[in-house]
Design a protein around this motif. Structure first.
Motif, short mmCIF file in Angstrom:
data_model
loop_
_atom_site.label_atom_id
_atom_site.label_comp_id
_atom_site.label_asym_id
_atom_site.label_seq_id
_atom_site.Cartn_x
_atom_site.Cartn_y
_atom_site.Cartn_z
N ALA A 82 0.82 -1.21 0.00
CA ALA A 82 0.00 0.00 0.00
C ALA A 82 0.85 1.26 0.00
O ALA A 82 0.48 2.26 -0.60
CB ALA A 82 -0.93 0.00 1.22
N LYS A 134 -7.39 -0.24 -5.78
CA LYS A 134 -6.83 -1.27 -4.90
C LYS A 134 -7.86 -1.58 -3.81
O LYS A 134 -7.92 -0.91 -2.78
CB LYS A 134 -5.53 -0.76 -4.29
N VAL A 137 -6.66 -1.94 -0.07
CA VAL A 137 -5.60 -1.01 0.31
C VAL A 137 -5.53 -0.83 1.83
O VAL A 137 -4.43 -0.72 2.39
CB VAL A 137 -5.81 0.35 -0.40
#
Length: 387
Positions: A82, A134, A137
């Motif tokens: 991340a 994402k 994330v």
């Protein structure tokens, strides 16, 4: 308050990859409804590049005369980290989280556009229509924060693309990141040009009380008509200033980023932008001179000739005056401010206005000493609740 990611909400968008061939790419200089770029240059890493060609039968203009509206599609990001790290001397942070790559705001000047080529997509219309997200994330971030030896420093949220672009209303990935940072007492700096940041005012207010957050609102122009063609899906300038006022009233330290300043197009507004920000309650200010790395040079030039043909040559000439005769200067310590008489004058104007409006005061550093890893058992319970 705990918020979980609505996985089913992703189905509201087309989940797709980039087709192997895109014969429908618009010609440079043709406007697509609701989008900022007027071109879709090829990926610089491709071995072959296709260009539209008029064979003399006048069919090319006919084929591209009515460009279709381009829908936004989402593509899942499968990377397993991340936090991204940097060592640039020009940037005041060494780590960042970007829940999204690509940005639907469609700002023609966005320095992040060329990064889309690393993903196999064009920095042009692909950048604002093919968005990488994402979904996990927050979970990935929490794992990284829990690693032994992690040393907290202010984390940037939105350093590459806007964390509050339109799809955040549905996916809420930025909110999920803030919830993790809130639990860990981790400082964060947010950069956005969206009033959507107000949706997370509950978290931001709580973090502000612990000196853990600062918001930077990007304001490029006060002219709504110019903003419409330059950053078509971003909040209006008036709405951004209203968001600054609401954040300030809530006790969230907020500043304005007058960026980018575009010579001959927006730089005449610098003082007015700073004055409007001060009136809204902004506590600090900064600016960045327009940067045009890689494909952005040809894209910005095509956009200028499409929307401002009468002043395109003048704007490009002024940019070159600040970039040693080129449209971009990638050197550290020059990228953000440029050099030469015109760039120096812009810096002097900013300094004078900042002092007059009280923006030259030293910024309070965010508190890194509160960082603490929550109880492991409680974190595991929260993660299991997602299933």
């Amino acid at each position: 308050m705990q918020t979980t990611i609505d996985r089913d909400a992703v189905a509201a968008f087309e989940i797709a990859g980039l087709p192997e061939a895109e014969a429908t790419r618009p010609m440079p200089g043709r406007q697509t409804a609701g989008r900022g770029a007027v071109s879709n240059p090829g990926v610089r890493f491709d071995a072959h590049t296709a260009f539209p060609f008029d064979d003399g039968w006048e069919t090319l203009t006919q084929d591209i005369g009515d460009l279709p509206r381009l829908d936004t599609s989402l593509i899942r990001d499968s990377s397993r980290s991340a936090i991204s790290w940097n060592t640039s001397p020009d940037i005041g942070f060494d780590r960042a989280v970007n829940p999204y790559r690509g940005c639907e705001h469609g700002c023609i000047y966005c320095y992040a556009r060329p990064s889309h080529a690393y993903l196999g997509y064009s920095p042009g219309l692909d950048f604002e229509t093919k968005l990488i997200f994402k979904p996990d994330v927050a979970e990935l971030l929490e794992k990284e924060l829990r690693k032994p030896g992690y040393v907290p420093r202010t984390l940037a949220l939105g350093s590459n693309t806007d964390p509050y672009q339109p799809i955040e209303r549905t996916l809420k990935l930025t909110r999920s990141v803030l919830e993790v940072l809130d639990r860990y007492n981790h400082p964060v700096g947010i950069v956005t040009k969206s009033a959507g940041v107000l949706r997370d005012l509950d978290i931001l207010t709580s973090m502000a009380q612990r000196n853990l957050v600062r918001v930077h609102m990007s304001v490029t122009t006060l002219d709504p008509r110019l903003a419409r063609v330059m950053e078509p899906r971003a909040a209006t300038p008036a709405r951004r200033l209203q968001a600054v006022a609401e954040l300030t009233r809530a006790g969230v330290p907020t500043g304005v980023l007058a960026a980018p300043m575009i010579p001959g197009l927006t730089d005449a507004e610098m003082e007015k932008i700073l004055e409007a920000a001060a009136a809204a309650g902004a506590r600090h200010a900064s600016y960045i001179l327009l940067r045009l790395p890689l494909e952005l040079r040809q894209m910005f030039e095509a956009w200028l000739h499409t929307h401002f043909p009468d002043r395109a040559r003048h704007v490009l000439s002024l940019i070159r005056q600040t970039r040693a005769g080129e449209l971009n200067d990638p050197r550290f310590h020059h990228r953000f401010t440029g050099h030469g008489p015109y760039a120096d004058l812009l810096g002097q104007r900013f300094g004078k206005a900042s002092r007059r409006l009280g923006f030259d005061e030293a910024r309070t550093q965010l508190d890194c000493g509160r960082f603490a890893v929550p109880d492991a058992a409680a974190a595991t319970s929260r993660q299991l609740s997602l299933f």
